[in-house]
Design a protein around this motif. Structure first.
Motif, PDB file in Angstrom:
ATOM      1  N   SER A  49       0.849  -1.189   0.000  1.00  0.00           N
ATOM      2  CA  SER A  49       0.000   0.000   0.000  1.00  0.00           C
ATOM      3  C   SER A  49       0.885   1.240   0.000  1.00  0.00           C
ATOM      4  O   SER A  49       2.106   1.144  -0.033  1.00  0.00           O
ATOM      5  N   GLY A  50       0.237   2.401   0.047  1.00  0.00           N
ATOM      6  CA  GLY A  50       0.980   3.655   0.092  1.00  0.00           C
ATOM      7  C   GLY A  50       0.877   4.466  -1.177  1.00  0.00           C
ATOM      8  O   GLY A  50       1.263   5.642  -1.186  1.00  0.00           O
ATOM      9  N   VAL A  51       0.373   3.868  -2.269  1.00  0.00           N
ATOM     10  CA  VAL A  51       0.225   4.555  -3.551  1.00  0.00           C
ATOM     11  C   VAL A  51      -1.247   4.568  -3.922  1.00  0.00           C
ATOM     12  O   VAL A  51      -1.941   3.554  -3.809  1.00  0.00           O
ATOM     13  N   VAL A  52      -1.734   5.710  -4.374  1.00  0.00           N
ATOM     14  CA  VAL A  52      -3.129   5.833  -4.811  1.00  0.00           C
ATOM     15  C   VAL A  52      -3.248   5.203  -6.203  1.00  0.00           C
ATOM     16  O   VAL A  52      -2.683   5.709  -7.178  1.00  0.00           O
ATOM     17  N   LEU A  53      -4.001   4.100  -6.297  1.00  0.00           N
ATOM     18  CA  LEU A  53      -4.072   3.357  -7.548  1.00  0.00           C
ATOM     19  C   LEU A  53      -4.669   4.189  -8.679  1.00  0.00           C
ATOM     20  O   LEU A  53      -4.216   4.109  -9.828  1.00  0.00           O
ATOM     21  N   LYS A  54      -5.693   4.992  -8.377  1.00  0.00           N
ATOM     22  CA  LYS A  54      -6.322   5.806  -9.417  1.00  0.00           C
ATOM     23  C   LYS A  54      -5.344   6.820 -10.000  1.00  0.00           C
ATOM     24  O   LYS A  54      -5.462   7.208 -11.161  1.00  0.00           O
ATOM     25  N   ALA A  55      -4.387   7.253  -9.190  1.00  0.00           N
ATOM     26  CA  ALA A  55      -3.423   8.252  -9.667  1.00  0.00           C
ATOM     27  C   ALA A  55      -2.421   7.665 -10.647  1.00  0.00           C
ATOM     28  O   ALA A  55      -1.815   8.398 -11.435  1.00  0.00           O
ATOM     29  N   LEU A  56      -2.224   6.349 -10.623  1.00  0.00           N
ATOM     30  CA  LEU A  56      -1.247   5.727 -11.518  1.00  0.00           C
ATOM     31  C   LEU A  56      -1.614   5.929 -12.981  1.00  0.00           C
ATOM     32  O   LEU A  56      -0.729   6.051 -13.835  1.00  0.00           O
ATOM     33  N   GLY A  70      -2.685   8.486 -14.343  1.00  0.00           N
ATOM     34  CA  GLY A  70      -2.187   9.792 -14.757  1.00  0.00           C
ATOM     35  C   GLY A  70      -0.690   9.950 -14.581  1.00  0.00           C
ATOM     36  O   GLY A  70      -0.160  11.062 -14.719  1.00  0.00           O
ATOM     37  N   GLY A  71       0.003   8.853 -14.242  1.00  0.00           N
ATOM     38  CA  GLY A  71       1.455   8.906 -14.110  1.00  0.00           C
ATOM     39  C   GLY A  71       1.958   9.323 -12.737  1.00  0.00           C
ATOM     40  O   GLY A  71       3.145   9.594 -12.574  1.00  0.00           O
ATOM     41  N   ASP A  72       1.073   9.381 -11.735  1.00  0.00           N
ATOM     42  CA  ASP A  72       1.487   9.755 -10.381  1.00  0.00           C
ATOM     43  C   ASP A  72       1.671   8.489  -9.555  1.00  0.00           C
ATOM     44  O   ASP A  72       0.707   7.807  -9.215  1.00  0.00           O
ATOM     45  N   ALA A  73       2.922   8.168  -9.233  1.00  0.00           N
ATOM     46  CA  ALA A  73       3.235   6.970  -8.457  1.00  0.00           C
ATOM     47  C   ALA A  73       3.778   7.327  -7.079  1.00  0.00           C
ATOM     48  O   ALA A  73       4.510   6.539  -6.468  1.00  0.00           O
ATOM     49  N   SER A  74       3.416   8.500  -6.575  1.00  0.00           N
ATOM     50  CA  SER A  74       3.946   8.962  -5.291  1.00  0.00           C
ATOM     51  C   SER A  74       3.542   8.024  -4.156  1.00  0.00           C
ATOM     52  O   SER A  74       2.451   7.448  -4.166  1.00  0.00           O
ATOM     53  N   TYR A  75       4.449   7.908  -3.194  1.00  0.00           N
ATOM     54  CA  TYR A  75       4.267   6.988  -2.062  1.00  0.00           C
ATOM     55  C   TYR A  75       4.130   7.799  -0.780  1.00  0.00           C
ATOM     56  O   TYR A  75       4.906   8.739  -0.538  1.00  0.00           O
ATOM     57  N   THR A  76       3.147   7.436   0.042  1.00  0.00           N
ATOM     58  CA  THR A  76       2.930   8.131   1.309  1.00  0.00           C
ATOM     59  C   THR A  76       3.416   7.272   2.462  1.00  0.00           C
ATOM     60  O   THR A  76       2.973   6.131   2.637  1.00  0.00           O
TER      61      THR A  76
END
Length: 393
Positions: A229-236, A238-244
């Motif tokens: 976990s830690g990555v917003v799947l919907k954001a992927l 759009g190319g956003d793979a940021s980790y929280t």
């Protein structure tokens, strides 16, 4: 109002285009490689630093610097400059390298049917560490693959050669180095772009510390399988793979690696996370310490719960009547009789230490201001705590 709106829209569009396209070329270092087998049959790589130019334009454009290797980036669905946050060319460090697909040769969707590909990477770093961008440059070639690992037979590149390329994939981080306090939430930025739709990609996050690597997250678009976990799947999409990272601890320190695989390309960005917890500073006396003439008193300045270890504690004394003078005021006098306790290692792995001295009260010292100054790498300015000595006869 309509005319004002039109003027605003025109201004916005034109300035945006200017910001994106203002960089037309960049001087770069091309780190070339000469690969050979030594007498023992082992692969040896010699790095050769060569002068190169990264130039944006169209196929057939004349080189800006005809005396250097030119990597001419022509138009594709990815514009590398859109990832540069509008910075000036002087703020960028540019390095070009060959990229090996380890003998894997796959038809890239945006290429001509009869073309083969040679690959290069272009890494652009903002000189203050604000971001790192890596672009994968596709150079079409009519020569078939050599049938072996490509790095064993790199084709030679002349000193004035022009290599016409296009950007096939980009990875970026705006957080190449992160300094975090304990118990904080941190968003580690990772972004990627691909020059065609519907690409099968895999995104992974790994954490590396002291040589050990732990997988935190992975997602494969083809199967939609997710681990961690830690990555917003919907954001992927759009190319956003940021980790929280939801809650930092001391053992959260290390290198966080965001990687993107689009066969045969593998891009990654390293993010170094360091914990810096500022000390809590306190004195064992109040704002005014009243003593009898000749009395002794142990004055303690405590620095608690800081990380990492190194901290500096100094005591100064000064007459408060002159401390506010802008011109001609004597500098505070550093006390030489200060002792430091041994470092205490707390249960949360932070540290504490105290700096103390024995104060002998005298009437002539009455009214003096004593200040404890604590410096630590987590602080921009030292933390200071003061008290006034009041001596009664």
């Amino acid at each position: 109002m309509g005319m004002l709106l039109k003027i605003f829209v025109y201004y916005f569009v034109t300035t945006s285009v200017y910001c994106v396209h203002q960089i037309q070329w960049l001087p770069c270092q091309f780190t070339d490689e000469h690969v050979s087998l030594n007498n023992e049959g082992l692969v040896e790589t010699q790095l050769i630093h060569r002068q190169a130019m990264l130039q944006f334009g169209q196929k057939g454009d004349a080189p800006v610097n005809p005396h250097a290797i030119t990597f001419l980036i022509t138009g594709s669905k990815l514009d590398l400059r859109r990832y540069l946050d509008g910075v000036e060319a002087e703020q960028l460090e540019c390095e070009l390298r060959r990229y090996s697909t380890e003998g894997i040769h796959i038809h890239w969707p945006s290429q001509e049917a009869k073309e083969y590909n040679r690959w290069f990477t272009c890494t652009l770093k903002q000189d203050k560490g604000l971001f790192t961008v890596t672009g994968f440059l596709r150079h079409p070639s009519n020569e078939p693959p050599p049938g072996q690992q490509d790095y064993r037979s790199w084709p030679a590149i002349a000193d004035t050669e022009i290599l016409t390329t296009s950007v096939a994939m980009v990875t970026k981080t705006q957080t190449p180095s992160v300094k975090a306090t304990l118990s904080s939430q941190q968003r580690l930025h990772c972004q990627f772009g691909i020059d065609h739709r519907g690409a099968n990609f895999t995104v992974e996050w790994n954490w590396q510390q002291r040589g050990e690597r732990t997988k935190l997250f992975s997602y494969t678009s083809r199967t939609r399988q997710t681990h961690g976990s830690g990555v917003v799947l919907k954001a992927l999409a759009g190319g956003d793979a940021s980790y929280t990272l939801p809650f930092t601890k001391l053992n959260s320190e290390g290198t966080y690696i965001c990687s993107v695989l689009v066969n045969p390309l593998f891009g990654s960005q390293d993010i170094i996370l360091q914990i810096e917890e500022p000390p809590r500073v306190s004195l064992n006396v109040g704002p005014v310490l009243t003593l009898l003439d000749g009395a002794d008193h142990k004055v303690v300045c405590e620095a608690e719960n800081y990380y990492p270890l190194d901290v500096e504690i100094n005591w100064h004394e000064q007459d408060p009547a002159v401390s506010g003078q802008r011109v001609g005021a004597p500098l505070p006098k550093m006390l030489q009789n200060v002792l430091l306790s041994s470092h205490k290692h707390n249960h949360d792995m932070t540290y504490s230490v105290s700096g103390f001295f024995y104060l002998q009260a005298s009437l002539k010292a009455s009214g003096k201001q004593f200040t404890c100054s604590v410096s630590h790498k987590s602080l921009r300015m030292p933390i200071k705590k003061s008290f006034i000595l009041n001596v009664e006869g």
